[in-house]
Design a protein around this motif. Sequence first.
Motif, PDB file in Angstrom:
ATOM      1  N   SER A 111       0.774   6.512  44.416  1.00 42.03           N
ATOM      2  CA  SER A 111       1.015   7.332  45.784  1.00 42.03           C
ATOM      3  C   SER A 111      -0.358   7.289  46.448  1.00 42.03           C
ATOM      4  O   SER A 111      -1.470   7.251  45.573  1.00 42.03           O
ATOM      5  CB  SER A 111       1.348   8.764  45.221  1.00 42.03           C
ATOM      6  N   THR A 112      -0.297   7.332  47.556  1.00 45.59           N
ATOM      7  CA  THR A 112      -1.745   7.218  48.501  1.00 45.59           C
ATOM      8  C   THR A 112      -1.891   8.852  48.861  1.00 45.59           C
ATOM      9  O   THR A 112      -2.604   8.764  49.713  1.00 45.59           O
ATOM     10  CB  THR A 112      -1.566   6.392  49.704  1.00 45.59           C
ATOM     11  N   ILE A 149       3.602   6.086  26.185  1.00 48.19           N
ATOM     12  CA  ILE A 149       4.721   7.024  27.176  1.00 48.19           C
ATOM     13  C   ILE A 149       3.996   7.576  28.383  1.00 48.19           C
ATOM     14  O   ILE A 149       4.900   7.565  29.483  1.00 48.19           O
ATOM     15  CB  ILE A 149       5.071   8.333  26.190  1.00 48.19           C
ATOM     16  N   VAL A 150       2.750   7.819  28.336  1.00 51.68           N
ATOM     17  CA  VAL A 150       2.055   8.412  29.683  1.00 51.68           C
ATOM     18  C   VAL A 150       1.411   7.718  30.246  1.00 51.68           C
ATOM     19  O   VAL A 150       1.078   7.736  31.500  1.00 51.68           O
ATOM     20  CB  VAL A 150       1.325   9.894  29.186  1.00 51.68           C
ATOM     21  N   GLU A 151       0.455   6.741  29.830  1.00 50.77           N
ATOM     22  CA  GLU A 151      -0.450   6.304  30.474  1.00 50.77           C
ATOM     23  C   GLU A 151      -0.229   5.438  31.831  1.00 50.77           C
ATOM     24  O   GLU A 151      -0.962   5.577  32.716  1.00 50.77           O
ATOM     25  CB  GLU A 151      -1.346   5.432  29.462  1.00 50.77           C
ATOM     26  N   ILE A 168       5.077   8.697  37.020  1.00 47.66           N
ATOM     27  CA  ILE A 168       5.269  10.100  37.686  1.00 47.66           C
ATOM     28  C   ILE A 168       4.101  10.659  37.516  1.00 47.66           C
ATOM     29  O   ILE A 168       3.239  11.186  38.083  1.00 47.66           O
ATOM     30  CB  ILE A 168       6.313  10.756  37.110  1.00 47.66           C
ATOM     31  N   ILE A 169       3.266  10.377  36.021  1.00 48.04           N
ATOM     32  CA  ILE A 169       1.951  10.606  35.662  1.00 48.04           C
ATOM     33  C   ILE A 169       1.059  10.274  36.595  1.00 48.04           C
ATOM     34  O   ILE A 169       0.091  10.881  37.223  1.00 48.04           O
ATOM     35  CB  ILE A 169       1.576  10.375  34.235  1.00 48.04           C
ATOM     36  N   ASP A 214     -11.402  11.284  39.122  1.00 46.91           N
ATOM     37  CA  ASP A 214     -10.235  12.118  39.702  1.00 46.91           C
ATOM     38  C   ASP A 214      -9.486  12.617  38.498  1.00 46.91           C
ATOM     39  O   ASP A 214     -10.194  12.359  37.299  1.00 46.91           O
ATOM     40  CB  ASP A 214      -9.277  11.401  40.644  1.00 46.91           C
ATOM     41  N   CYS A 215      -8.241  13.219  38.542  1.00 45.94           N
ATOM     42  CA  CYS A 215      -7.543  13.723  37.486  1.00 45.94           C
ATOM     43  C   CYS A 215      -7.256  12.561  36.378  1.00 45.94           C
ATOM     44  O   CYS A 215      -7.252  12.788  35.176  1.00 45.94           O
ATOM     45  CB  CYS A 215      -6.234  14.423  37.923  1.00 45.94           C
ATOM     46  N   TYR A 216      -6.891  11.570  36.798  1.00 46.16           N
ATOM     47  CA  TYR A 216      -6.419  10.346  36.053  1.00 46.16           C
ATOM     48  C   TYR A 216      -7.559   9.759  35.402  1.00 46.16           C
ATOM     49  O   TYR A 216      -7.401   9.431  34.041  1.00 46.16           O
ATOM     50  CB  TYR A 216      -5.992   9.370  36.926  1.00 46.16           C
TER      51      TYR A 216
END
Lengths: 191, 410
Positions: free
Chosen positions: B2-3, B208-210, B214-215, B272-274
């Motif tokens: 996403s941007t 699973i997440v990295e 969606i994450i 950022d959050c990531y």
Amino acid sequence: MPDAGALHPERAALAPLLEKLTEAAGTAFLEAVAAPDMDELAIRPEGLLPVMDLARCHGFNHLLDVGGVDHHPLTPRFEVAYHLTALSANSVERAGPILHPPRLRVRVFCDEPEPAVPSVTHLWPSANWPEREVFDQFGIRFDGHPDLRRILNPDDFVGHPLRKDFPLRGQARRFVPGGRVGPIPPLETRR
Amino acid sequence: MSTRGTTLFADNPDVQLAPGAEQDTLVLSMGPQHPSTHGVLRVLLRLDGEVVVSAEPEIGFLHTGIEKQAENLLWQQAVTVVDRADYLAPLSNSLCYVLAAEQLLGIDTIPPRARVLRVMFTELTRLASHLVWLGTHCLDLGAQSIFFYAFEMRERILSIMELVTGARMHQSWFRIGGLAIDVPVGFLDAIDDFIARFPQRLADMRAIVEKNVIILDRLVGVGRISAEEAVAWGLTGPSLRATGIRYDVRRAHPYCDYDQYDFDVPTQTEGDCYARFVVRLNEMYESWRIIKQARDRFPGGPVTIDDRKIIPPPKTEIQHSMEALIHHFKLVSAGFNVPEGHVYQAVESPRGELGMYVTSAGGNKPWRVRWRAPSFYQTQALKRLAPGNLIADVVAIIGSLDPVFGDVDR
């Protein structure tokens, strides 16, 4: 325990800065100590702003903590301890060097009846909440603070809990149905 | 990818309203019961549509006066209340406290076995804490299965804790001068089993997440903060290292022989959050490496110093020696005095720099124990991080800062 100087050659480089800070504090200067954990400077509240300004200009850009101590019954009664560290933001790269920043402690002593210390929120935005906490717990006023309210205790709380003359128990209040607040009866009569 | 977060609200320092525009905003009180506030945080959000204009976190709901209580307990007893501040990392709290007290007492060497066990268990605590963070943070973002993976692994850590200390959550296992008890029979098998199991499970969880779309969509570009601002807002730990500053107390001011362990300090540069997400995932692997090294060196010998004025004598000795009985009686009834002084001791807790400014007036109780709680400063930084983002992103930002409200409110 390894020698602090050997682990932190930065500490030796701090000596000229400490002299400058002492000068900046002027008549508010109390003492400068090379404590085992870090260098420290003890001053009266009047000297805080020039000292912090200078420390900030010399790279101490990270305010670790603002904490209060009540030295009752000694005078001056209250101490506000600022812990600073210098994190260089130039080394922002994924494999940059691991930092070994020096630390500095500034102890400010103020006294009753109206303990007050100038606020450093204009130098570090992070000082906002810890200063509110010291105000809440000790009743020390921070002049120039943008939003000096209680933070941990409720707004209508009476007293400053971390003062030594505030009892550990017996002076609390009870929340009663309807939202009003009533006193707790003395301990002896409670069953 | 996403941007949305990267372009539309990229310059979020101050999303200022035009004069008079306040009347078009809406104040929304998020919490204190909101599930994604991880305890009891209330955030007053001023909204323009779905965009946060300003955020004012309200704390204090979990204030239990631990600092006051610690002043009213003997030095050794205070370990139990200190444990309860940051309830996801109790051993980091007590490690910080006992190190500070030991500095004041002038105890400069504790037995190697105790040092290694302290390192091993604070790193296990870090893993347990990061696993809770991973599970709940992803749960906030809508990912369910990772929660079960993370908590299964955390359960194994808590079982080891229970085996060794008798308690799953608040171990209170560290003592001024060493440890409360030595590890029991069967501990090495348990830790070996964990060490063998963890890397594969971590790889599973990362898979699973990295790179989950969606994450990524929820985290990349959201809640961005620059290195200068992160420093100005007092961030430490993973949140600071996610901006590229390699500051880790374990390396900067080593304690417990951390300078003799081989581990990396993971950083990211995006802020950022990531970036915070990835830093914590990498940190889990480094913690595992430290635990493995601690297991490999694992020396024998006692787990407490041999000073009867600090550590009570063993039961067998009390049964035969009058002097030992007197020492035991004095330590239990009056404790020991700590020389006058003050010291700032910091450890790297899972959340960042946990510091304690401990003052002694020479008595048998601490005069003042002041916490530098990392979560406190990270929750404060929400005021800077939330504006300009959507309401749903506030949830992601809170999760990525990983505050624990026992730590914030103490």
